[in-house]
Scaffold this motif. Sequence first.
Motif, short mmCIF file in Angstrom:
data_model
loop_
_atom_site.label_atom_id
_atom_site.label_comp_id
_atom_site.label_asym_id
_atom_site.label_seq_id
_atom_site.Cartn_x
_atom_site.Cartn_y
_atom_site.Cartn_z
N VAL A 198 45.62 -1.13 -25.10
CA VAL A 198 45.17 -0.51 -23.17
C VAL A 198 46.41 0.92 -23.50
O VAL A 198 46.88 1.55 -22.46
N TYR A 199 46.67 1.09 -24.81
CA TYR A 199 47.57 2.26 -25.20
C TYR A 199 46.84 3.65 -25.48
O TYR A 199 46.30 3.09 -26.33
N ASN A 200 46.33 4.58 -25.08
CA ASN A 200 46.10 6.30 -25.11
C ASN A 200 46.86 6.67 -25.63
O ASN A 200 47.82 6.86 -24.87
N GLU A 201 46.40 5.85 -27.18
CA GLU A 201 47.74 7.48 -27.47
C GLU A 201 47.51 8.43 -27.79
O GLU A 201 48.80 9.58 -28.77
N SER A 202 46.48 9.37 -27.47
CA SER A 202 46.33 10.65 -27.82
C SER A 202 46.61 11.56 -26.26
O SER A 202 46.86 12.78 -26.17
N ILE A 203 47.31 10.47 -25.22
CA ILE A 203 47.36 11.31 -23.60
C ILE A 203 48.92 11.86 -23.78
O ILE A 203 49.76 11.42 -24.41
N ASP A 204 48.69 12.67 -22.83
CA ASP A 204 49.98 13.39 -22.66
C ASP A 204 50.89 12.98 -20.90
O ASP A 204 49.88 12.26 -20.71
N ALA A 205 51.88 11.65 -21.84
CA ALA A 205 52.21 11.15 -20.99
C ALA A 205 53.55 11.98 -19.80
O ALA A 205 53.66 11.03 -19.02
N MET A 206 53.31 13.04 -20.75
CA MET A 206 53.85 13.77 -19.07
C MET A 206 53.12 14.16 -17.51
O MET A 206 53.07 13.50 -16.54
N ALA A 207 52.05 14.70 -18.39
CA ALA A 207 50.91 14.51 -17.32
C ALA A 207 50.38 12.99 -16.76
O ALA A 207 49.81 13.08 -15.94
N GLN A 208 49.88 12.06 -16.92
CA GLN A 208 50.16 10.65 -16.69
C GLN A 208 50.99 10.38 -15.68
O GLN A 208 50.98 9.56 -15.12
N ILE A 209 52.29 10.75 -16.21
CA ILE A 209 53.11 10.22 -15.09
C ILE A 209 53.22 10.60 -14.08
O ILE A 209 53.07 10.28 -12.83
N ASP A 210 52.70 12.14 -14.25
CA ASP A 210 52.70 12.78 -13.10
C ASP A 210 51.70 12.71 -12.31
O ASP A 210 52.04 12.53 -11.12
N LYS A 211 50.65 12.29 -12.41
CA LYS A 211 49.41 12.31 -12.07
C LYS A 211 49.37 10.45 -11.24
O LYS A 211 49.23 10.00 -10.23
N ALA A 212 50.14 9.50 -11.71
CA ALA A 212 50.37 8.42 -11.28
C ALA A 212 51.34 8.91 -10.33
O ALA A 212 51.04 7.49 -9.21
N ILE A 213 52.42 9.37 -10.34
CA ILE A 213 53.73 9.89 -8.93
C ILE A 213 52.74 10.68 -8.41
O ILE A 213 52.40 9.89 -7.06
#
Length: 166
Positions: A32-47
């Motif tokens: 379930v984890y995307n190892e290549s994703i930018d986690a900061m961008a992922q968190i921003d999008k979720a917010i």
Amino acid sequence: MKKTLPLLIALLFSMPLMAQNKAADKEALPKVYNESIDAMAQIDKAIEQAQAEHKFVLCQVGGNWCPWCLRFADFAEKDSVIAPIIKDNYVWIHVNTSKANKNLEAMKRLDNPGRFGYPVFVILDADGKRIHTQNSAYLEEGKGYSQKKVSEFLLNWTEKAINQLK
């Protein structure tokens, strides 16, 4: 000695099967984890999504290397009580941390949750403020997760629950 010999033989023959079952369990669970994703961008999008949907963000921090992380994701997705609680109250993301991609800035942003082990859950409000970090060990039961403990945890940290206190 006569009584223990059959038990020892049975144990010796079952050990390879137990190892195979553990390997099969780990392989059978979806990654379930995307190892290549930018986690900061992922968190921003979720917010952003949480703001639009009046929800909080549930960050499940861990990695595909972690059997307990994959167990939780599978449990939470399939459980008839837990899945709707998450769907109705959270934007649920899987924030990867691994040797290949430590996502150090994201870990700092989430207040270094790895100190609690993995998976670890970080709840952000709709403004991106960390409001709770949950050690997953307290949610476990046997070789899985407790529906009661997980539902209590999730329901106690929803936007509705927090806003009742204000």
